[in-house]
Design a protein around this motif. Structure first.
Motif, mmCIF file in Angstrom:
data_model
loop_
_atom_site.group_PDB
_atom_site.id
_atom_site.type_symbol
_atom_site.label_atom_id
_atom_site.label_comp_id
_atom_site.label_asym_id
_atom_site.label_seq_id
_atom_site.Cartn_x
_atom_site.Cartn_y
_atom_site.Cartn_z
ATOM 1 N N LYS A 88 0.832 -1.225 0.000
ATOM 2 C CA LYS A 88 0.000 0.000 0.000
ATOM 3 C C LYS A 88 0.856 1.260 0.000
ATOM 4 C CE LYS A 88 -4.449 -1.559 1.547
ATOM 5 N NZ LYS A 88 -4.193 -2.964 1.297
ATOM 6 N N PHE A 89 1.873 1.292 0.840
ATOM 7 C CA PHE A 89 2.804 2.425 0.918
ATOM 8 C C PHE A 89 2.102 3.783 1.046
ATOM 9 C CE2 PHE A 89 5.890 -0.367 -1.667
ATOM 10 C CZ PHE A 89 6.582 -0.781 -0.538
ATOM 11 N N SER A 90 1.062 3.833 1.907
ATOM 12 C CA SER A 90 0.292 5.088 2.043
ATOM 13 C C SER A 90 1.182 6.268 2.413
ATOM 14 C CB SER A 90 -0.773 4.939 3.122
ATOM 15 O OG SER A 90 -1.570 3.847 2.808
ATOM 16 N N ASP A 91 2.135 6.040 3.331
ATOM 17 C CA ASP A 91 3.004 7.151 3.761
ATOM 18 C C ASP A 91 3.835 7.664 2.595
ATOM 19 O OD1 ASP A 91 2.050 6.742 6.217
ATOM 20 O OD2 ASP A 91 3.925 5.987 7.106
ATOM 21 N N ILE A 92 4.285 6.722 1.766
ATOM 22 C CA ILE A 92 5.151 7.149 0.644
ATOM 23 C C ILE A 92 4.347 7.974 -0.367
ATOM 24 C CG2 ILE A 92 6.717 6.412 -1.175
ATOM 25 C CD1 ILE A 92 7.356 3.925 0.346
ATOM 26 N N TRP A 93 3.130 7.531 -0.662
ATOM 27 C CA TRP A 93 2.289 8.339 -1.578
ATOM 28 C C TRP A 93 2.172 9.757 -1.022
ATOM 29 C CZ3 TRP A 93 1.484 6.985 -6.306
ATOM 30 C CH2 TRP A 93 1.161 5.677 -6.687
ATOM 31 N N TRP B 289 -0.472 12.773 -1.851
ATOM 32 C CA TRP B 289 -1.712 12.137 -2.307
ATOM 33 C C TRP B 289 -1.851 10.784 -1.626
ATOM 34 C CZ3 TRP B 289 -2.546 7.676 -5.426
ATOM 35 C CH2 TRP B 289 -3.846 7.558 -5.924
ATOM 36 N N ASN B 290 -3.101 10.337 -1.470
ATOM 37 C CA ASN B 290 -3.327 9.030 -0.846
ATOM 38 C C ASN B 290 -4.419 8.281 -1.598
ATOM 39 O OD1 ASN B 290 -2.832 7.120 1.075
ATOM 40 N ND2 ASN B 290 -2.830 8.657 2.726
ATOM 41 N N THR C 50 5.311 -6.835 -19.914
ATOM 42 C CA THR C 50 6.243 -6.092 -19.057
ATOM 43 C C THR C 50 7.257 -7.038 -18.424
ATOM 44 O OG1 THR C 50 6.426 -4.588 -17.163
ATOM 45 C CG2 THR C 50 4.677 -6.239 -17.030
ATOM 46 N N ARG C 51 8.445 -6.485 -18.163
ATOM 47 C CA ARG C 51 9.457 -7.272 -17.444
ATOM 48 C C ARG C 51 9.386 -6.962 -15.956
ATOM 49 N NH1 ARG C 51 14.661 -5.584 -20.055
ATOM 50 N NH2 ARG C 51 13.312 -4.011 -20.964
ATOM 51 N N ILE C 52 8.561 -5.959 -15.624
ATOM 52 C CA ILE C 52 8.477 -5.521 -14.222
ATOM 53 C C ILE C 52 7.327 -6.275 -13.560
ATOM 54 C CG2 ILE C 52 8.031 -3.490 -12.776
ATOM 55 C CD1 ILE C 52 9.213 -1.862 -15.214
ATOM 56 N N THR C 53 7.640 -7.337 -12.816
ATOM 57 C CA THR C 53 6.583 -8.208 -12.302
ATOM 58 C C THR C 53 6.602 -8.355 -10.774
ATOM 59 O OG1 THR C 53 8.043 -10.082 -12.684
ATOM 60 C CG2 THR C 53 6.454 -9.594 -14.426
ATOM 61 N N GLU C 54 7.709 -8.072 -10.161
ATOM 62 C CA GLU C 54 7.822 -8.217 -8.697
ATOM 63 C C GLU C 54 6.973 -7.084 -8.073
ATOM 64 O OE1 GLU C 54 9.100 -7.503 -4.871
ATOM 65 O OE2 GLU C 54 9.868 -6.152 -6.436
ATOM 66 N N PRO C 55 6.173 -7.386 -6.995
ATOM 67 C CA PRO C 55 5.200 -6.388 -6.509
ATOM 68 C C PRO C 55 5.774 -5.003 -6.197
ATOM 69 C CG PRO C 55 4.841 -8.488 -5.411
ATOM 70 C CD PRO C 55 6.064 -8.662 -6.262
ATOM 71 N N ASN C 56 6.890 -4.924 -5.462
ATOM 72 C CA ASN C 56 7.437 -3.595 -5.136
ATOM 73 C C ASN C 56 7.886 -2.854 -6.388
ATOM 74 O OD1 ASN C 56 7.024 -4.105 -2.483
ATOM 75 N ND2 ASN C 56 9.167 -3.878 -1.849
ATOM 76 N N ASP C 57 8.489 -3.621 -7.288
ATOM 77 C CA ASP C 57 8.956 -3.039 -8.552
ATOM 78 C C ASP C 57 7.785 -2.503 -9.372
ATOM 79 O OD1 ASP C 57 11.627 -3.188 -8.822
ATOM 80 O OD2 ASP C 57 11.611 -4.697 -10.421
ATOM 81 N N PHE C 58 6.720 -3.316 -9.448
ATOM 82 C CA PHE C 58 5.523 -2.927 -10.192
ATOM 83 C C PHE C 58 4.932 -1.653 -9.579
ATOM 84 C CE2 PHE C 58 1.126 -2.980 -11.518
ATOM 85 C CZ PHE C 58 1.124 -3.561 -12.771
ATOM 86 N N TRP C 59 4.856 -1.654 -8.247
ATOM 87 C CA TRP C 59 4.295 -0.483 -7.560
ATOM 88 C C TRP C 59 5.099 0.781 -7.912
ATOM 89 C CZ3 TRP C 59 6.249 3.182 -4.278
ATOM 90 C CH2 TRP C 59 5.312 4.039 -3.691
ATOM 91 N N GLU C 60 6.449 0.646 -7.838
ATOM 92 C CA GLU C 60 7.282 1.838 -8.038
ATOM 93 C C GLU C 60 7.377 2.250 -9.517
ATOM 94 O OE1 GLU C 60 11.510 3.268 -6.355
ATOM 95 O OE2 GLU C 60 11.695 1.643 -7.807
ATOM 96 N N LYS C 61 7.662 1.261 -10.377
ATOM 97 C CA LYS C 61 8.005 1.607 -11.763
ATOM 98 C C LYS C 61 6.778 1.757 -12.651
ATOM 99 C CE LYS C 61 12.673 -0.098 -11.500
ATOM 100 N NZ LYS C 61 12.682 -0.811 -10.210
ATOM 101 N N LEU D 43 3.085 2.008 -11.107
ATOM 102 C CA LEU D 43 2.053 2.864 -10.501
ATOM 103 C C LEU D 43 2.604 4.222 -10.086
ATOM 104 C CD1 LEU D 43 0.024 0.382 -8.270
ATOM 105 C CD2 LEU D 43 -0.411 1.134 -10.605
ATOM 106 N N TRP D 44 3.598 4.209 -9.220
ATOM 107 C CA TRP D 44 4.123 5.478 -8.709
ATOM 108 C C TRP D 44 4.622 6.343 -9.872
ATOM 109 C CZ3 TRP D 44 8.535 8.347 -8.869
ATOM 110 C CH2 TRP D 44 8.632 9.417 -7.959
ATOM 111 N N ASP D 45 5.386 5.744 -10.768
ATOM 112 C CA ASP D 45 5.980 6.495 -11.876
ATOM 113 C C ASP D 45 4.895 7.098 -12.780
ATOM 114 O OD1 ASP D 45 8.579 7.144 -13.159
ATOM 115 O OD2 ASP D 45 7.667 6.113 -14.850
#
Ligand code: SAM
Length: 240
Positions: free
Chosen positions: A4-9, A15-16, A42-53, A55-57
């Motif tokens: 979820k990384f609410s704090d990071i968003w 934004w949350n 996509t080559r980005i499949t690991e959950p944290n990677d997917f979230w960062e590269k 969603l976040w991006d």
């Protein structure tokens, strides 16, 4: 499930996501991972990677930035959307934007059609074709408020794909990694010919791996001359 990384968003993009958006992220992730077994999405499949590269991006291009008004109804196009980035996360966060997910690869667009049904995303639509063609099509030329483009080619090529599609006053967002003075010089020379100017360059660090991102915001200040975009393959082969 994605983290979820609410704090990071909150700390990075002010934004949350709400619980329904979180659910949409999980569905999006699940569907892409499933389809990835059959189509190369996509080559980005690991959950944290997917979230960062992914969603976040995707959202870093439009969130917490004065020149983009999330409340307005905007007509948006994502050129070379691939598996739906950055357009789908943006369509989820901005239900009042009409987002066209555009790509030249039929397989990817067919997948996105199914994905949009699964996500019940009524404000997102698909379109197959080449940027060089729709830029010359009167139904699309000079008709969008916002054009997004990530990982499609060098910056001046992205400018030639995006600027003809924008209304005067519209904005292109070029998603870039590192950014050099040389690239900026080339881009400036290209956009002078295309009717654009650099409105802003935003530099951010991704929150998990501290990679550098640059978001280049181009404002369309005059109509693009009719010779642009040039024929299929020419922008890429002979960048302005
Ligand atoms: N934007 C997505 C992302 O960042 O994850 C996908 C990037 S992928 C590397 C580039 C995509 O652009 C491919 O799906 C390709 O089919 C599409 N593409 C490349 N040139 C194009 C063109 N001239 N017109 C339309 N789509 C194009």
């Amino acid at each position: 499930m994605l983290p979820k990384f609410s704090d990071i968003w909150q700390n990075t993009l002010n934004w949350n996501p709400n619980p329904s958006q979180q659910k949409q992220w999980d569905k999006l992730y699940h569907e892409i991972i499933l389809a990835n077994r059959q189509i190369n999405l996509t080559r980005i499949t690991e959950p944290n990677d997917f979230w960062e590269k992914h969603l976040w991006d995707s959202l870093a291009g439009i969130l917490d930035i004065e020149i983009i008004n999330l409340e307005q109804s905007l007509k948006v196009i994502d050129i070379g959307t691939g598996a739906g980035f950055p357009g789908i996360p943006i369509g989820i966060v901005c239900p009042n934007w009409q987002v066209t997910l555009f790509d030249s690869t039929r397989k990817k667009i067919n997948f996105i059609k199914i994905l949009l049904e699964e996500l019940s995303l009524k404000n997102c639509h698909t379109l197959i074709g080449r940027a060089e063609e729709i830029g010359q099509n009167p139904s699309h030329r000079e008709s969008y408020d916002l054009a997004l483009i990530r990982a499609v080619g060098e910056a001046s090529v992205c400018a030639e794909y995006t600027l003809p599609l924008l209304k005067t006053g519209g904005m292109a967002v070029l998603y870039r990694g590192n950014w050099t003075d040389e690239e900026e010089l080339k881009l400036k020379s290209a956009i002078k010919q295309l009717g654009g100017k650099i409105a802003l360059i935003r530099k951010l660090q991704t929150p998990l791996t501290q990679s550098i991102r640059h978001f280049i915001y181009l404002e369309k200040i005059a109509k693009t001359p009719l010779q642009f975009p040039r024929s299929i393959g020419v922008p890429n082969q002979y960048p302005l």
